[in-house]
Write a protein that holds these residues in place. Sequence first.
Motif: not given
Lengths: 369, 369
Positions: B172, B175, B195, B270, B274, B298, B342
């Motif tokens: 993570s 992100g 990421c 991100h 997403s 992510t 990512m």
Amino acid sequence: MSLEKQKLIMLPGPTNVSERVMKAMTRPIINHRGPEFGKLFLGLREKAKSLFQTGGEVVLFSSSGTGGVEAAVWNIIRKGDTAIVPVFGEFSERLAETVELAGGRAVRVKADYGTTPTLAQLGRAIEGPREFKALFLVHNETSTGTAVQYVEEACRLAKAHDAFVVVDAISSLGGYSIPVDGWGVDLCATASQKCIAAPPGMALVSVSERLLKYLKKSPPATRYFDIARYSDYGSRGETPFTPALPIFYALDEALDELLEEGLANRVKRHEVNSAALYAGLGKLGLKFFAATEVRSRTVVAVRYPAGVDDATFRKKLSEEFGILVAGGFGPFKGKMFRVGCMGLVSGESVDATIGAVEKTLKSIHGVAR
Amino acid sequence: MSLEKQKLIMLPGPTNVSERVMKAMTRPIINHRGPEFGKLFLGLREKAKSLFQTGGEVVLFSSSGTGGVEAAVWNIIRKGDTAIVPVFGEFSERLAETVELAGGRAVRVKADYGTTPTLAQLGRAIEGPREFKALFLVHNETSTGTAVQYVEEACRLAKAHDAFVVVDAISSLGGYSIPVDGWGVDLCATASQKCIAAPPGMALVSVSERLLKYLKKSPPATRYFDIARYSDYGSRGETPFTPALPIFYALDEALDELLEEGLANRVKRHEVNSAALYAGLGKLGLKFFAATEVRSRTVVAVRYPAGVDDATFRKKLSEEFGILVAGGFGPFKGKMFRVGCMGLVSGESVDATIGAVEKTLKSIHGVAR
């Protein structure tokens, strides 16, 4: 940063890497849980088995060589276990300390740095303690340029006591032939950036059937370096944790190169070139750190003549001749330089190194000797 | 092997890597004990500090992310220590097991997979045991596509008990913004191939001043992952053990890319992409594994509609559309696919993925839903 000019690397690792191996690193990123990786993995493992001369298991850790050695210790040693550890340099001392960190007792068989313990000394230690779990033997001491000459005999002695035999061949496998099945080595560790001539980032560890059986029954405290877990995943073409894929690609290509040359030829080349290094540097009047009979074939440790400053010498060698050699390690910092003879080292690179050392010493001293 | 065609990688790591970062890996091999490496190291460390938003220490392990998490446990936990571990997926369960392997006691705060424990649940656990050494919090559960929404509050609760706070942000960081100094995270771990969008092979770990002080007084049993040792060597521009140099080069370049984009922009990207993935896949009638309020930014975990075979679906997606997504993990193998969002993921790659998923499902089912 302008690091773009490739130098001649005569270090005790990392070594020069061929264009072909460098290029392999830029292959596409793939899923390490997919079929393409499986194919890559299984092929690589077979090639690695040839290098170790084993029909047994080889596991691959995304780590440095030290990681592979730590794995050996944590997989084998349980709290209270005794291990015999010949100590004759920084790396073998580290190994003894790692045994202690894992809760084991290390029986050190010591020799002055520059020599190795004798086989008789080792034999006495092996007959000494009533029980010991393993012998941890550094084959080639990168810190002092010495190599143990009796790996096969040591294996035989330890096996007679039913102990596991671990050989740290980080800086030697491929420069020496170590037939792990033939000699009865239970675990042998090496790393990508030494005689295999790949970039650093991967440790390779062979594991005997006997040891694997023990490990499956008695899991270690480490997860990242859990050998049985790697073996399980390996059987389906995977690693338990995300592998350093580019190094994997490079290692695969470097093992192709090694097997195309032939293991025996590569070993012979290391022997011939290191002999030329010792001869040529010796002619300049230089003295070696290792006793003659235990000189390493892959790391040549040279004493500085009086009045030669380490930093000055190595800087000149690098900047004026484009040749990298290493300094001394630990207590020998400033007292020696170390020339690697690993991987792709050729007659030409040996000659270039000797010539450059001569000129550099002359320019510092006014004379070569 | 012909792996030469690059696919669109929508995996929960590794991710797509830019040409520029790939190329960086082929920079010359250099001595990791020399001044060039020192310059590279110190620059990289500063960039990494920006990513973690810390003025403290960042250390770099040549290992996968799991290595970084194992390092966290072994550096902090001593035999008999208690740790609180929220468990809501495979990776957080692994973390609890690693605490136990290191001789610690893991107090699991459990939630059904697909959700996360609530802050109230965590608060009760924290008030529960008389004493605990650390809170080990997985921020983003890669196995279920769920993310803890209260990292800052959890830090505050644990700090009130003087415990160390460890955040596993492997999948993570970058992100999400995790300001480790601002939130009081003592150790935060991530990996190169998430990421940050570098190839796999390196774990990055931030360490607070408070934790480093403890580690300097109380060395861990691991040598390879000894954080204080990395910190000592780092202060002179070195790593204690041979680094995976090509990955180091790539990571340096990838952090340049990240900082050129700007951390805030990368985080925003991100978030936006997403959201688009959830919206687009949702429109196809697909259901997500994670409860809406804890959906990960992510990793998007998608339940397979009845009758869709995992292997068939992912093979078609890969072979016909050149898009890689991951399968389910552990008990969820065959029940879900996971789409990584990512690193370099763009609006175009999101659109391409949604389109390909739609067509693939249609071709399997005859209809998209």
